[in-house]
Design a protein around this motif. Sequence first.
Motif, mmCIF file in Angstrom:
data_model
loop_
_atom_site.group_PDB
_atom_site.id
_atom_site.type_symbol
_atom_site.label_atom_id
_atom_site.label_comp_id
_atom_site.label_asym_id
_atom_site.label_seq_id
_atom_site.Cartn_x
_atom_site.Cartn_y
_atom_site.Cartn_z
ATOM 1 N N LEU A 99 -72.359 80.754 -68.265
ATOM 2 C CA LEU A 99 -73.185 80.392 -67.139
ATOM 3 C C LEU A 99 -72.561 79.385 -66.286
ATOM 4 C CD1 LEU A 99 -75.647 80.886 -65.551
ATOM 5 C CD2 LEU A 99 -76.786 79.411 -66.886
ATOM 6 N N PHE A 100 -71.812 78.452 -66.802
ATOM 7 C CA PHE A 100 -71.211 77.314 -66.065
ATOM 8 C C PHE A 100 -70.033 78.125 -65.287
ATOM 9 C CE2 PHE A 100 -69.052 73.223 -65.518
ATOM 10 C CZ PHE A 100 -70.106 72.321 -64.714
ATOM 11 N N GLY A 101 -69.260 78.814 -66.025
ATOM 12 C CA GLY A 101 -68.215 79.498 -65.350
ATOM 13 C C GLY A 101 -68.937 80.358 -64.118
ATOM 14 N N THR A 102 -69.844 81.018 -64.416
ATOM 15 C CA THR A 102 -70.459 81.731 -63.285
ATOM 16 C C THR A 102 -70.785 80.992 -62.069
ATOM 17 O OG1 THR A 102 -71.164 83.255 -65.221
ATOM 18 C CG2 THR A 102 -72.360 83.605 -62.867
ATOM 19 N N ILE A 103 -71.377 79.930 -62.431
ATOM 20 C CA ILE A 103 -71.865 79.071 -61.184
ATOM 21 C C ILE A 103 -70.506 78.454 -60.599
ATOM 22 C CG2 ILE A 103 -72.750 76.762 -60.607
ATOM 23 C CD1 ILE A 103 -74.568 77.071 -63.139
ATOM 24 N N LEU A 104 -69.569 78.231 -61.356
ATOM 25 C CA LEU A 104 -68.122 77.876 -60.589
ATOM 26 C C LEU A 104 -67.818 78.890 -59.849
ATOM 27 C CD1 LEU A 104 -66.639 75.487 -63.450
ATOM 28 C CD2 LEU A 104 -67.558 74.801 -61.391
ATOM 29 N N VAL A 105 -67.810 80.288 -60.137
ATOM 30 C CA VAL A 105 -67.217 81.113 -59.464
ATOM 31 C C VAL A 105 -67.880 81.451 -58.233
ATOM 32 C CG1 VAL A 105 -67.000 83.701 -59.297
ATOM 33 C CG2 VAL A 105 -66.377 82.602 -61.267
ATOM 34 N N ALA A 139 -61.724 69.074 -54.976
ATOM 35 C CA ALA A 139 -61.476 68.235 -53.666
ATOM 36 C C ALA A 139 -61.823 68.480 -52.417
ATOM 37 C CB ALA A 139 -59.943 67.850 -53.582
ATOM 38 N N GLY A 140 -61.986 69.892 -52.290
ATOM 39 C CA GLY A 140 -62.232 70.992 -50.924
ATOM 40 C C GLY A 140 -63.620 70.982 -50.899
ATOM 41 N N ALA A 141 -64.249 71.153 -52.066
ATOM 42 C CA ALA A 141 -65.800 71.458 -52.104
ATOM 43 C C ALA A 141 -66.576 70.479 -51.371
ATOM 44 C CB ALA A 141 -66.494 71.651 -53.421
ATOM 45 N N ASP A 142 -67.864 70.613 -51.028
ATOM 46 C CA ASP A 142 -68.670 69.828 -50.507
ATOM 47 C C ASP A 142 -69.351 68.674 -51.400
ATOM 48 O OD1 ASP A 142 -71.403 69.090 -49.481
ATOM 49 O OD2 ASP A 142 -72.334 70.773 -50.569
ATOM 50 N N PRO A 143 -69.117 67.428 -50.675
ATOM 51 C CA PRO A 143 -69.336 66.247 -51.558
ATOM 52 C C PRO A 143 -70.442 66.245 -52.548
ATOM 53 C CG PRO A 143 -69.517 65.475 -49.324
ATOM 54 C CD PRO A 143 -69.126 67.066 -49.484
ATOM 55 N N LEU A 144 -71.727 66.686 -51.919
ATOM 56 C CA LEU A 144 -72.805 66.554 -52.696
ATOM 57 C C LEU A 144 -72.608 67.458 -53.957
ATOM 58 C CD1 LEU A 144 -75.960 65.893 -52.857
ATOM 59 C CD2 LEU A 144 -76.253 67.978 -51.537
ATOM 60 N N ALA A 145 -72.222 68.679 -53.729
ATOM 61 C CA ALA A 145 -72.205 69.686 -55.027
ATOM 62 C C ALA A 145 -70.977 69.151 -55.804
ATOM 63 C CB ALA A 145 -71.536 70.953 -54.429
ATOM 64 N N ARG A 146 -70.014 68.539 -55.258
ATOM 65 C CA ARG A 146 -68.796 68.294 -56.303
ATOM 66 C C ARG A 146 -69.213 67.168 -57.075
ATOM 67 N NH1 ARG A 146 -64.641 64.626 -53.209
ATOM 68 N NH2 ARG A 146 -63.350 64.447 -55.150
ATOM 69 N N LEU A 194 -78.995 71.757 -63.400
ATOM 70 C CA LEU A 194 -78.401 70.885 -62.532
ATOM 71 C C LEU A 194 -77.336 71.387 -61.710
ATOM 72 C CD1 LEU A 194 -78.953 67.718 -61.466
ATOM 73 C CD2 LEU A 194 -76.964 67.060 -63.107
ATOM 74 N N ALA A 195 -76.329 71.980 -62.412
ATOM 75 C CA ALA A 195 -75.120 72.522 -61.619
ATOM 76 C C ALA A 195 -75.709 73.783 -60.952
ATOM 77 C CB ALA A 195 -74.166 73.126 -62.714
ATOM 78 N N ALA A 196 -76.770 74.604 -61.333
ATOM 79 C CA ALA A 196 -76.986 75.845 -60.515
ATOM 80 C C ALA A 196 -77.787 75.323 -59.242
ATOM 81 C CB ALA A 196 -77.738 76.722 -61.291
ATOM 82 N N ALA A 197 -78.584 73.845 -59.379
ATOM 83 C CA ALA A 197 -79.494 73.557 -58.408
ATOM 84 C C ALA A 197 -78.397 73.195 -57.245
ATOM 85 C CB ALA A 197 -80.278 72.549 -58.772
ATOM 86 N N GLY A 251 -77.384 77.267 -52.202
ATOM 87 C CA GLY A 251 -77.904 78.601 -51.806
ATOM 88 C C GLY A 251 -77.829 79.600 -53.365
ATOM 89 N N MET A 252 -77.475 79.439 -54.368
ATOM 90 C CA MET A 252 -77.301 80.125 -55.336
ATOM 91 C C MET A 252 -78.680 80.802 -55.671
ATOM 92 S SD MET A 252 -75.297 79.713 -58.799
ATOM 93 C CE MET A 252 -75.541 80.307 -60.241
ATOM 94 N N PRO A 253 -78.401 82.220 -55.492
ATOM 95 C CA PRO A 253 -79.693 82.934 -55.673
ATOM 96 C C PRO A 253 -80.615 82.608 -56.806
ATOM 97 C CG PRO A 253 -77.888 84.261 -55.407
ATOM 98 C CD PRO A 253 -77.370 83.146 -55.799
ATOM 99 N N LEU A 254 -82.008 82.795 -56.425
ATOM 100 C CA LEU A 254 -83.114 82.432 -57.322
ATOM 101 C C LEU A 254 -83.000 83.034 -58.651
ATOM 102 C CD1 LEU A 254 -86.086 80.994 -57.304
ATOM 103 C CD2 LEU A 254 -87.044 82.873 -56.348
ATOM 104 N N VAL A 255 -82.555 84.408 -58.533
ATOM 105 C CA VAL A 255 -82.567 85.196 -59.821
ATOM 106 C C VAL A 255 -82.010 84.432 -60.982
ATOM 107 C CG1 VAL A 255 -81.309 87.032 -60.772
ATOM 108 C CG2 VAL A 255 -82.200 87.297 -58.373
ATOM 109 N N VAL A 256 -81.133 83.659 -60.637
ATOM 110 C CA VAL A 256 -80.276 82.831 -61.452
ATOM 111 C C VAL A 256 -81.072 81.699 -62.204
ATOM 112 C CG1 VAL A 256 -78.191 81.853 -62.194
ATOM 113 C CG2 VAL A 256 -78.051 83.768 -60.618
ATOM 114 N N GLU A 257 -81.748 81.359 -61.199
ATOM 115 C CA GLU A 257 -82.580 80.062 -61.739
ATOM 116 C C GLU A 257 -83.687 80.241 -62.655
ATOM 117 O OE1 GLU A 257 -80.867 78.248 -58.038
ATOM 118 O OE2 GLU A 257 -82.640 78.804 -57.830
ATOM 119 N N ILE A 258 -84.307 81.363 -62.067
ATOM 120 C CA ILE A 258 -85.711 81.855 -62.823
ATOM 121 C C ILE A 258 -85.115 82.396 -64.065
ATOM 122 C CG2 ILE A 258 -87.118 83.548 -63.035
ATOM 123 C CD1 ILE A 258 -88.262 83.109 -60.498
ATOM 124 N N SER A 259 -83.988 83.063 -64.322
ATOM 125 C CA SER A 259 -83.469 83.824 -65.372
ATOM 126 C C SER A 259 -82.969 82.693 -66.701
ATOM 127 C CB SER A 259 -82.210 84.612 -65.254
ATOM 128 O OG SER A 259 -81.182 83.912 -64.774
#
Lengths: 478, 220
Positions: free
Chosen positions: A167-173, B120-127, B166-169, B173-181
């Motif tokens: 899952l962590f890998g999926t999030i990273l993708v 390094a290139g990603a958005d600072p909040l996310a990274r 925490l990573a998914a949040a 804009g990560m789709p809700l599908v994943v969070e609920i699942s």
Amino acid sequence: MTPLALILAIPAAAAALAALLPGYRLTARLNVAAAGAAFLAALALLTGPRPAPTALFLADDLNIVFIVLNSFVGFTAAAFSAGYIAHEIETGRLTPATLRFYHAMYQVMMFGMNLALVTNNIGLMWVAVELATLSTVLMVGLYRTPEALEAAWKYFILGSVGIALALFGTILVYMAAQPALGEGTPAMVWTNLLAHAAAFDPGLLNLAFVFLLLGYGTKVGLAPLHAWLPDAHAEGPTPISAVLSGLLLNVALYAVLRFKMLMAANPATLPAGPLMAAMGLASLIFAALMLYRRRDIKRLFAYSSIEHMGIITFAFGMGGPLANFAGLLHMVMHSLTKSAIFYSVGQIAQSRGTQAIAALRGLSVSNPRLAWAFALGVLAIAGLPPFGTFLSEFLLVTSTFARQPALALLLALGLLLAFGALLLRLTQVLFGEPETTPAPVRASSLPVWAHMALVALAGLHLPGALVAWFQAAARLLG
Amino acid sequence: MTHLPLDFAHLLAGSLVLLSFLMIYQDRLSALLDVFAAHAVALSASVAWQAHLQQAPHLYLTALIALLFKALIIPMALSRIVQRLRIHREVETVVGTAPTMLAGIGLAALSILLMMRLTAGADPLAREDLAFALTVVLLGLLMMVTRRNAVSQVVGFMSLENGLILAAAGAKGMPLVVEISVAFSILIAFIVIGVFLFRIRERFDTVDVGALDEVRGERG
């Protein structure tokens, strides 16, 4: 409904029905019927026109190989299971109430695997693999003996860790894709990802692949993440050992392959192939050595599954049209042969009342017909001609030899080691004086012979249409 | 002023890491469950803050699920199990506290170095959120391998899943599908575990997984 929808709808409906209907005989028949219908739907998908990929579903040459194989072995395993469980009921190892649960879980597992194979969304794929894993955990623990609980617990813990890493890998993708594809669902759709992979951040993609390989690799049973596999195979009901080896490992490998294709589409990333080839080779040699020390027959073949998944992963890691073709062919041959072996092992264990190799000797005297089926299966899995496994292993060794002679030597060494161990154990089981008188066997031998006939036919003559289909799939894999 | 939202997000994610460290050295199950509940509260606050920053209302739902299931229902249910089995005394750890803590610090350093260099290139909040999330995941893994008790392994697994959420949040804009699942799978996982604990109890009169080692298939 389209064949694609049927592949998912049939197991889902059957799972609900099996949970509601009373009586294990009825649900056993339902199980076989549903698995057979799903197989027909898979054939319809194969022969009919390919539906265009949507945000949710995808059908191409690659996953149709997996779907057809999956539903075929799912069907024969259900047919075998119907006779197998009748014996377990008679001996009191299982009760009708647990069987109702077992059949429902069997269909949930089929649903999870089919969903993982047909989905185009990498998040949904993860959910589906997890669903299939959880349902098999419950089935492995079905006998409720201390050994079965230990096996199920170990499987659950290692499987969850693997799935968490995936899952962590999926999030990273997703994070790598998001700048190029925007927020939301489009950045999780595999076909979109593949089309735009060149624009992704290579660093993130590398890291993602490491997590995905470790995560799904745990489920493939690659060394050193294989610890759950022998226990789960040995302690669960035998039809489940057959579907674990024949199907679930492939489904996890399929997930790895999809991400490998993404990596290949971005030239700035690390090459994913050598990583996979190294893990595959390590699994092959490790498992081949471990084969020599097995005393339990189901564990023996569980290690043999690790060995063969290693070969297949190695083949896909090498890449190129020929190695990919050999990998696909070997995967199909391994699934058919290994599930046939588990069916005959299940019959043997029921007839003789033990799984210990030492106590099984004299099989050719006590159960001559079973001994023939078993011996043919073991010879096929050891890679002897005329079986299809010989063809695929031969293709792989020669194609590797042309490109990386040193690796081909290691590969051949692993194959020979495993061959020796399997023949040693085979002679031990076949010959000598039997210790116990055999009990009659209820489970049908038809699935075993059907599988072995297919494997032998593939070794003698591969139909042109099949070759063209596998070549197309191999080209997709790059 | 512009840094404040980011700082607050890091404070919350950082407190999750801190609570993971706290969990590593709890040697009593009841205390461990309390820290886990706090961990889930911190996760919930962190996800809610992300929802506010990203203006993604569906994340509030994820925060609420975390708060209800992981901070309330699961710790309560687990502590009932622990009380009923009378195992709230000591937790057996395979490795001592000091080496475990050192390993934990090493893992935290590793994940922060790795994430900061690679993203390094990603958005600072996310990274930075991702670096913290990876730390929580690795600490959860560490806890699972250093504990022998089934209940604390389960808690380790759930803290690992907290890191994943925490990573998914943090991924915008990560789709809700994943969070609920994710939330749903934890629920399923909990049911599975509940069943197992029940059966392990039935058979062995202990939830020490070490006892299971004695019945491994190939001995004897």
